[in-house]
Design a protein around this motif. Structure first.
Motif, short mmCIF file in Angstrom:
data_model
loop_
_atom_site.label_atom_id
_atom_site.label_comp_id
_atom_site.label_asym_id
_atom_site.label_seq_id
_atom_site.Cartn_x
_atom_site.Cartn_y
_atom_site.Cartn_z
N LYS A 309 0.82 -1.21 0.00
CA LYS A 309 0.00 0.00 0.00
C LYS A 309 0.85 1.26 0.00
CE LYS A 309 -3.48 2.38 2.81
NZ LYS A 309 -4.33 2.31 4.05
N PHE A 310 1.94 1.23 0.76
CA PHE A 310 2.78 2.42 0.88
C PHE A 310 4.05 2.35 0.03
CE2 PHE A 310 0.56 2.18 5.10
CZ PHE A 310 -0.28 3.26 4.87
N SER A 355 -3.22 4.29 9.99
CA SER A 355 -2.80 4.16 8.58
C SER A 355 -2.19 5.46 8.08
CB SER A 355 -4.01 3.78 7.72
OG SER A 355 -3.64 3.69 6.36
N GLY A 359 1.49 6.14 6.59
CA GLY A 359 1.61 6.78 5.29
C GLY A 359 2.56 7.97 5.32
N ALA A 362 6.09 6.64 5.45
CA ALA A 362 6.49 6.18 4.12
C ALA A 362 6.80 7.36 3.21
CB ALA A 362 5.40 5.30 3.52
N LEU A 402 0.72 10.35 -0.77
CA LEU A 402 0.60 9.96 0.63
C LEU A 402 0.34 11.15 1.54
CD1 LEU A 402 3.50 7.34 0.86
CD2 LEU A 402 1.04 6.87 0.91
#
Length: 605
Positions: A309-310, A355, A359, A362, A402
């Motif tokens: 996802k990241f 989350s 994010g 990341a 992000l």
């Protein structure tokens, strides 16, 4: 170091050039022979206390640096890592888990209760070994014991409230306590802070808990004491890193203020103030050191779906800010990540917020992978223009997604500098070095802002005046009917701050860290030596004046006295126009001019 004189050596004038001024041959405890140049410097051990390693060095018959160090060494070899110096507790980091003669761990809950239960016998704590628990217990008892009454009326109630507020003529106030933990990096300051907090939370723990409603309709139950303790591993993940001296070094300072209900003695709330987060570590680390723990925890503990996802699938080695070195991962990172996620739950973060935190982390890593290159054929009088390399354009795109930022605006901010001249706005192109500096400054801003947000979030969950959900038990809600005034509180503050740092290359952060430590040392000198000795003189006590190294001149040099300039004000004055290198030269020249002394600038080299 303890030693035995093997032989006295008489040196004649003809032999001094060959042997120096050796006057004794000694053997140390490890069997090594050493030549001592001055026999008179040896400090003899003459009484039993010199050999025993007394628990309080103030009771040594001859208090010298040598006898003090010997006492610490003797006690350390017996796994007695704590030694008192009057009101001060000295600690020697054992770098191991210690089990005492009674079979209990040094920090076992049963040992905690020994110090807590000394309340029934005020003199009992003095018979217990020196310990961090003793320091915490003394602060706690002094806080409750210091409660005083002041004759004052609270403000008059508003109309209609006279039946809800019971007025009293006496209000109670406590004398707040503070525990200062100082020492060089690796001395064990962070661990000492945790043990003190565990003691204060453990011995006052209230079985009452606060129920908070979850998104899924369930509830999670977390006591205030648990929330106080959960702040420790969370702050360590985001604010600690591996250094050459310490695998878990705090790279920020913190002051933890734990408030207590002075009527019940239970914890009523807490707050954390953070200082001097080491921002340069986010972008650069020296060989053998790591970035902040949380980055490595993600790669070791997060599942594949999260990494995908990241866009973190390529691992630690793919990111410039992590040193491109996969060997920096630790076997503890996976379990630490799991603990970090639990701590985020305990401070009230929902799944989306957790989350978002991952994010942002990341995004910081992807920002570090943005590379700049020179635009070929486009040069002006200001130098070579920089642009984002084609190979790293994807990193910029991922970071902006992000962070929910517009890619074109971020790119423009990195590649140009906005100037206002004569009412007009000019966009000056940046070269590769300037753009790289702006990229790193951007990453530092993002991470430090996340860190501050986390600290604020922790403080919100620990706040005395936190407004609980309607589903919370009204018994523990500050909104009650009829209204009752809040119970009086006092606090115990725990200061955990950087130790002195002296590296091969020292920057502005090292100056501030050492400056803070000099201020603490000055406070210690003033209250332990100056104030006490003045009190002895006023009371006519027969005593010998103690000389000590006063560091006030050092502080005057850094901060400047009244009407005088210091290093910090000089740094402000030198931060004008020009490149970074030119400003550095200007700053150095001003230091030579103002503080170089009569012998000239060479004294500052």
């Amino acid at each position: 170091m303890p030693c035995t004189v093997v032989k006295d050596i008489e040196i004649d004038d003809d032999s001094k050039d060959k042997f120096g001024s050796i006057s004794a041959l000694v053997k140390t405890a490890d069997g090594q022979l050493h030549k001592i140049s001055d026999r008179k410097k040896l400090v003899p051990l003459t009484v039993p206390e010199d050999y025993d390693g007394v628990p309080d060095v103030l009771y040594l018959p001859n208090v010298t640096e040598a006898s003090l160090l010997h006492a610490l060494r003797v006690r350390y070899n017996r796994d007695e890592i704590y030694t008192s110096a009057g009101p001060i507790l000295m600690s020697v980091n054992p770098y191991k888990t210690i089990t005492m003669k009674d079979g209990l761990d040094l920090y076992a809950e049963e040992r905690m209760l020994l110090y807590r239960n000394s309340k029934s016998n005020p003199g009992a704590s003095s018979n217990l070994p020196c310990h961090l628990f003793q320091v915490a217990d003394k602060a706690y008892k002094e806080l409750l014991k210091s409660v005083i009454s002041t004759d004052s009326l609270p403000p008059s109630p508003r109309k209609g409230e006279d039946t809800l507020i019971k007025l009293t003529k006496t209000s109670r106030k406590a004398m707040n306590q503070s525990i200062v933990i100082s020492g060089e990096s690796g001395a064990g300051k962070t661990e000492a802070t945790k043990k003190i907090m565990q003691y204060l939370a453990g011995v006052t723990k209230n079985k009452a808990t606060t129920a908070e409603q979850c998104d899924n309709g369930g509830s999670k139950t977390t006591s205030l004491e648990d929330r106080v303790l959960s702040s420790n591993p969370l702050l360590e993940s985001f604010g600690n890193a591996r250094t050459l001296k310490n695998d878990n070094s705090s790279r920020f300072g913190k002051f933890i203020k734990i408030s207590f209900n002075i009527e019940s003695g239970t914890i009523a709330g807490a707050s954390i103030s953070n200082y001097l987060l080491e921002k340069t570590r986010i972008t650069t680390q020296i060989e053998g050191e790591r970035n902040y723990h949380i980055f490595y925890q993600i790669f070791s503990g997060a599942d594949d779906a999260t990494l995908t996802k990241f866009k973190l699938n390529d691992g630690v080695a793919a990111f410039y800010y992590l040193g491109n070195r996969p060997t920096l991962k630790s076997r503890h990172d996976a379990s630490a990540f799991e603990e970090t996620m639990k701590c985020l739950d305990q401070i009230g973060l929902v799944e989306k917020e957790k989350s978002d935190v991952l994010g942002i982390l990341a995004a910081v890593l992807h920002i570090g992978n943005i590379v700049f290159e020179v635009v070929k054929g486009e040069e002006d009088h200001s130098g070579e223009k920089a642009t984002i390399s084609e190979s790293s354009a994807e990193s910029l795109k991922i970071a902006c997604n992000l962070l929910d930022l517009e890619e074109t605006k971020v790119s423009e901010a990195l590649l140009t500098k906005t100037l206002s001249v004569g009412g007009k706005t000019i966009h000056k192109p940046q070269d590769v070095v300037q753009a790289s500096d702006k990229r790193d400054a951007f990453a530092k801003l993002v991470y430090s802002s996340l860190f501050v947000w986390l600290v604020n979030k922790i403080n919100t969950t620990l706040d005395l005046d936190i407004a609980l959900p309607e589903s919370a038990d009204s018994t523990f809600s500050p909104v009650r009917c009829p209204y009752t005034p809040p119970a009086p509180t006092g606090f115990i503050g725990v200061l955990d701050i950087y130790g002195f740092e002296n590296f091969v290359n020292n920057g502005f952060e090292q100056l501030l860290i050492n400056y803070a430590n000099e201020k603490l040392q000055r406070y210690f000198n003033k209250h332990v030596f100056e104030v006490e000795q003045i009190m002895y003189s006023d009371e006519g006590v027969d005593w010998t004046y103690i000389t000590f190294n006063d560091n006030q001149p050092c502080l005057d040099l850094i901060e400047g006295g009244v009407g005088n300039v210091g290093v910090l004000s000089t740094l402000d004055d030198s931060g004008g126009m020009g490149t970074a290198a030119e400003r550095d030269v200007n700053f150095l020249a001003q230091l030579h001019q103002k503080f170089g002394g009569v012998t000239g600038p060479s004294t500052m080299d």
